[in-house]
Design an enzyme around this catalytic site. Structure first.
Site, mmCIF file in Angstrom:
data_model
loop_
_atom_site.group_PDB
_atom_site.id
_atom_site.type_symbol
_atom_site.label_atom_id
_atom_site.label_comp_id
_atom_site.label_asym_id
_atom_site.label_seq_id
_atom_site.Cartn_x
_atom_site.Cartn_y
_atom_site.Cartn_z
ATOM 1 N N HIS A 157 5.352 -4.841 8.855
ATOM 2 C CA HIS A 157 5.230 -6.331 9.373
ATOM 3 C C HIS A 157 5.312 -7.240 8.198
ATOM 4 O O HIS A 157 4.514 -7.831 7.863
ATOM 5 C CB HIS A 157 3.907 -6.582 10.201
ATOM 6 C CG HIS A 157 3.966 -5.777 11.357
ATOM 7 N ND1 HIS A 157 2.844 -5.530 12.125
ATOM 8 C CD2 HIS A 157 4.987 -5.294 12.334
ATOM 9 C CE1 HIS A 157 3.122 -5.052 13.175
ATOM 10 N NE2 HIS A 157 4.430 -4.660 13.251
ATOM 11 N N ASN A 177 -3.262 -6.977 8.765
ATOM 12 C CA ASN A 177 -4.300 -7.005 7.483
ATOM 13 C C ASN A 177 -4.257 -8.196 6.862
ATOM 14 O O ASN A 177 -5.069 -8.591 6.145
ATOM 15 C CB ASN A 177 -3.881 -5.521 6.799
ATOM 16 C CG ASN A 177 -2.585 -5.831 5.974
ATOM 17 O OD1 ASN A 177 -2.756 -6.339 4.554
ATOM 18 N ND2 ASN A 177 -1.380 -5.573 6.218
ATOM 19 N N SER A 235 1.424 -9.598 10.609
ATOM 20 C CA SER A 235 0.866 -8.766 9.819
ATOM 21 C C SER A 235 -0.610 -8.749 9.999
ATOM 22 O O SER A 235 -1.320 -9.655 9.643
ATOM 23 C CB SER A 235 0.961 -8.726 8.391
ATOM 24 O OG SER A 235 0.176 -8.070 7.556
ATOM 25 N N CYS A 260 2.710 5.783 9.028
ATOM 26 C CA CYS A 260 1.597 6.053 7.889
ATOM 27 C C CYS A 260 0.744 7.100 8.155
ATOM 28 O O CYS A 260 0.315 7.367 9.331
ATOM 29 C CB CYS A 260 0.949 4.859 7.720
ATOM 30 S SG CYS A 260 -0.457 5.241 6.358
ATOM 31 N N CYS A 282 0.781 -1.142 0.179
ATOM 32 C CA CYS A 282 -0.057 -0.070 -0.119
ATOM 33 C C CYS A 282 1.086 1.237 -0.081
ATOM 34 O O CYS A 282 2.204 1.203 0.168
ATOM 35 C CB CYS A 282 -0.667 -0.065 1.397
ATOM 36 S SG CYS A 282 0.126 0.035 2.736
ATOM 37 N N HIS A 299 3.676 1.767 11.855
ATOM 38 C CA HIS A 299 2.624 1.546 12.737
ATOM 39 C C HIS A 299 2.336 2.883 13.579
ATOM 40 O O HIS A 299 1.151 2.637 14.426
ATOM 41 C CB HIS A 299 2.810 0.421 13.279
ATOM 42 C CG HIS A 299 3.002 -0.585 12.593
ATOM 43 N ND1 HIS A 299 4.384 -1.357 12.710
ATOM 44 C CD2 HIS A 299 2.597 -1.482 11.592
ATOM 45 C CE1 HIS A 299 4.559 -2.164 11.777
ATOM 46 N NE2 HIS A 299 3.594 -2.332 11.024
ATOM 47 N N GLU A 310 0.209 -0.826 16.330
ATOM 48 C CA GLU A 310 -0.508 0.312 16.049
ATOM 49 C C GLU A 310 -1.289 0.734 17.200
ATOM 50 O O GLU A 310 -1.634 1.889 17.671
ATOM 51 C CB GLU A 310 -1.161 0.099 14.712
ATOM 52 C CG GLU A 310 -2.072 1.323 14.247
ATOM 53 C CD GLU A 310 -2.918 1.130 13.102
ATOM 54 O OE1 GLU A 310 -2.461 0.501 12.187
ATOM 55 O OE2 GLU A 310 -4.043 1.477 13.272
HETATM 56 FE FE1 SF4 Z 1 -0.818 0.811 4.518
HETATM 57 FE FE2 SF4 Z 1 -1.446 0.638 7.173
HETATM 58 FE FE3 SF4 Z 1 -1.106 3.092 6.053
HETATM 59 FE FE4 SF4 Z 1 -3.366 1.391 5.783
HETATM 60 S S1 SF4 Z 1 -2.921 2.369 7.472
HETATM 61 S S2 SF4 Z 1 -2.233 2.712 4.092
HETATM 62 S S3 SF4 Z 1 -2.414 -0.584 5.505
HETATM 63 S S4 SF4 Z 1 0.557 1.548 6.226
#
Ligand code: SF4
Length: 489
Positions: free
Chosen positions: A224, A407, A405, A279, A195, A257, A309
């Site tokens: 992760h 997700n 991970s 992120c 992503c 995270h 996270e």
């Molecule tokens: Fe990627 Fe996590 Fe950001 Fe979603 S929150 S875009 S899964 S890094």
């Protein structure tokens, strides 16, 4: 039918006979022929000599490539067998196998061969494997002799049986390989793999290495995924658990995270130079928490208690944030003032399950306030939609991603909820060959932290078991990019 060839020397000892009944023949495949027109995957089992003393008698070599007089013969499904044998507790080396016209025994001659990168030498594999379709041969060889322990010595009487015992223990894995061979359709989920947040985090470490040189310290796994972490380690990143392990004044990158404010204070106290790879979509959740906390609200954080996270987000205000993992916890949670309550979510949850938890909270607390915008991120949502669509067309779903991970786990769960067998694996070597037996339509996806290369590698491995046709089921195109922090832009 698939061919398993037990080479002459081995068959005299009858090592595998009875272990893989009806499939072991001396120098002949199980369908009676070894010609190129047999068109079937082939496995060659036997013994070999090691080219270095790092290998020991009884170790197994699974060839990733079989080298003889002609072009090297690739062995595309070999990672499957390597994983299967290692899980059985065998010591397995994965690399090139050399076939020579005569036995190579002299240490100097072996050293010369070793310089090519080959691990072991035999006299048959390349000749036999040439009969298999391109990429569909496998050779598994047990080491009898090494440069230090030569073949024509009395010690071979001990080392030989040790090698044969290893092959005997390999028989169930060989059986599983035979049962897994066959032609298949692969359906790829789109979108899958990296992503925007993960791409950004990796790029931050890469740019920090390019700009400042190694070492660059990174608190916790940057994302992760084991493959990403190992690759960055090779390039000079040093992963630590806490900023207290980073030498004072050094550069440290904070992982994607997110972290509790306390971590930033600790880093500042040590005089660390910090680059934040959190992120932006995780940062958004932290901002929401601070906003709700400023209103003196209790904040329900829907998420998994121990996930990094969640730990980081809760750290914004540990006294006012309560982690709620599921509807059961939502039904039991108590707050000081039911009129002052809000909720946020971990970004990588299963959409439906998180919504079920939020619904219980809404029911219990009519004054509950929600985040401005959904917290479960676009990448999580899209990958779950895509794997659901793929699961409806598949009889097995394989999800590439690491065990830590979140997700990636959710992708396997979403596929399972569609009634299809699904497994999360780090890479092709994590695939249990028994899962593939009878599975002719395989759906493949990858978590947001798993490199796209892993998907290509898995498809390549499957094509080592038979012909593979690949289609893609795409539910949406993604074009999101996040800007880099100024320290590396
Ligand atoms: Fe990627 Fe996590 Fe950001 Fe979603 S929150 S875009 S899964 S890094």
């Amino acid at each position: 039918m698939t061919g398993i060839v037990c080479t002459p020397l081995l068959s005299e000892w009858l090592v595998l006979r009875g272990q893989v009944p009806d499939l072991v023949h001396t120098g002949r495949s199980s369908d009676g022929g070894l010609g190129p027109d047999s068109g079937q995957p082939m496995l060659v089992a036997g013994v070999a000599g090691a080219l270095s003393d790092e290998l020991e008698p009884g170790d197994l070599v699974v060839a990733d490539e079989i080298r003889g007089a002609g072009e090297p013969i690739p062995s595309q499904a070999s990672p499957f067998l390597v994983g299967e044998l290692r899980r059985a507790g065998l010591t397995v080396h994965h690399g090139p196998l050399m076939t020579t016209p005569r036995i190579v025994d002299a240490p100097a001659a072996r050293r010369t061969l070793a310089e090519s990168g080959a691990l072991a030498v035999d006299t048959e594999s390349a000749l036999l494997a040439a009969a298999a379709p391109q990429g569909q041969a496998i050779a598994v060889r047990a080491i009898v002799d090494t440069p230090d322990h030569r073949l024509l010595r009395p010690g071979t009487l001990v080392r030989g049986p040790r090698a044969l015992r290893s092959l005997r223990r390999a028989a169930p894995a060989i059986d599983a390989w035979a049962a897994a061979t066959g032609d298949r359709e692969v359906v790829l989920a789109g979108p899958r793999s990296f992503c925007a947040g993960v791409e950004r985090a990796i790029e931050i470490v890469e740019r920090a290495l390019a700009r400042h040189g190694a070492p660059v310290y990174v608190r916790r796994q940057i994302v992760h995924n084991l493959h990403v972490v190992r690759d960055l380690e090779r390039r000079g990143a040093v992963f630590v658990e806490e900023v207290g392990e980073v030498p004072e004044g050094s550069l440290v990158v904070l992982a994607a995270h997110g972290v509790a404010p306390q971590v930033r204070s600790d880093a500042a106290e040590r005089g660390l130079r910090v680059i934040d790879a959190t992120c932006p979509l995780v940062t958004k959740v932290h901002t929401e928490v601070r906003r709700f906390v400023a209103r003196s609200n209790t904040v329900f954080l829907i998420g998994h208690h121990d996930h990094e996270e969640v730990v980081g987000t809760r750290g914004e205000s540990p006294d006012q944030v309560i982690v709620v993992a599921d509807p059961d916890e939502a039904a039991r949670v108590r707050v000081p003032d039911p009129q002052r309550v809000s909720y946020v979510m971990q970004t990588t949850l299963a959409v439906d399950e998180a919504e079920a938890t939020a619904a219980v909270l809404r029911n219990r607390f009519p004054a509950l306030t929600a985040p401005h915008k959904d917290d479960i991120c676009y990448a999580t949502t899209n990958r779950q939609r895509a794997v659901r669509a793929v699961a409806r067309r598949a009889d097995l779903v394989l999800v590439l991603g690491s065990q830590n991970s979140s997700n990636s786990h959710r992708l396997a769960e979403v596929a399972t909820a569609e009634g299809v067998e699904a497994h999360l694996v780090d890479d092709a070597s994590g695939v249990d060959l028994r899962w593939l037996r009878g599975a002719t339509r395989i759906g493949i996806t990858a978590g947001a932290s798993a490199p796209p290369q892993l998907v290509d590698d898995l498809v390549r491995c499957l094509s080592g078991l038979g012909r593979v046709s690949v289609t893609e089921t795409s539910v949406v195109d993604e074009d999101i990019r996040f800007t880099l922090p100024r320290e590396v832009s």
